[in-house]
Design an enzyme around this catalytic site. Structure first.
Site: not given
Length: 285
Positions: A14, A16
């Site tokens: 992922d 952020d």
């Protein structure tokens, strides 16, 4: 180095709050203001959304409201202009907020012969350049519908929740990854389907719900807290020249920071983008 007679493997990240310390999309709001894509009110609204995001107060419903807000915001934007703005400001905005620990992990996975794949809910026009900066082999990101070179505001593909896991499964099929030997990293409980899809899931800076789930399932929990510039880690990294933009948003940036502090001090932190209504009271175009 992996035995290449075995099936291929990958590490899925992922973006952020896992690889970078902020929301990749919201981080570019000031640059979009400088480029004339958004007004001062939108800068303040995205500044507050960033504040709530970093405070860990974004659940599924709030993420959906954020998606709708950002989709509506970008309606009519020229895609090429967005790409140029991101390219011009990428190193100034993203390079300083990359976690040193994440960069080291990416290096380790590459040295082990694994592909590195960024899987992010943010838009492809933002995620793809960041993936290239990080040296990722592939990127999975949200794609917006484009007509006549502009965003329509509609979402063609939303890389969120179960669709991330589906994208990983499709990549495993096309690239020959053995998912039981693959790795995944995320900070959000909404990425449990992605984490479940691999043999080596890791929770990174997890929200409360993911931390509970990781503890229950015995998943490793990693804490990343050292942002570092890539050029400090890789002195030979070639940094392409970039044009200098006008600093038209400096006062808006200062106002956004002050407003976030003011609202946070005076009120109990409100829920998600509902709080953006408060921003509108203070930011009149």
């Amino acid at each position: 180095m992996e035995n290449h007679s075995l099936p291929r493997t990958a590490a899925f990240f992922d973006l952020d709050k896992t690889v970078i310390a902020k929301s990749s999309t919201l981080t570019f709001s000031k640059s979009f203001y400088q480029g004339g894509l958004i007004n001062r009110r939108a800068v303040l609204r995205t500044a507050y959304a960033q504040f709530v995001f970093l405070a860990g107060g974004v659940d599924h419903d709030q993420m959906e409201r954020m998606r709708k807000y950002l989709s509506d915001l970008c309606r009519g934007w020229n895609v090429q202009q967005v790409r140029e703005i991101v390219a011009e400001t990428l190193h100034d905005l993203i390079d300083p907020i990359i976690y040193d620990e994440a960069a080291s992990l990416i290096e380790e996975h590459h040295l082990a012969g694994r592909d590195v794949v960024i899987v992010s809910t943010s838009g492809a026009e933002v995620v793809e350049p960041i993936g290239a900066l990080l040296g990722a082999d592939r990127v999975v990101a949200t794609r917006m519908v484009v007509e006549d070179g502009c965003f329509t505001g509609e979402v063609e593909y939303y890389a969120y929740g179960p669709t991330k896991a589906q994208a990983i499964a499709e990549l495993a099929e096309s690239e020959g990854y053995d998912l039981t030997r693959c790795f995944a990293y995320s900070d959000s409980v909404t990425d449990i389907p992605m984490l479940e899809s691999v043999g080596h899931p890791h929770a990174v800076n997890p929200d409360r719900a993911l931390r509970r789930e990781a503890t229950t399932r015995g998943w490793p929990v990693l804490n990343f807290n050292r942002p570092v510039r890539l050029k400090q880690r890789l002195p030979a990294l070639s940094m392409p020249p970039r044009p200098v933009l006008a600093i038209a948003a400096a006062s808006a940036a200062a106002a956004a920071a002050g407003l976030v502090w003011y609202v946070a001090r005076r009120r109990t932190p409100p829920r998600g983008l509902d709080a953006l209504q408060q921003i509108d009271r203070y930011a009149r175009v």
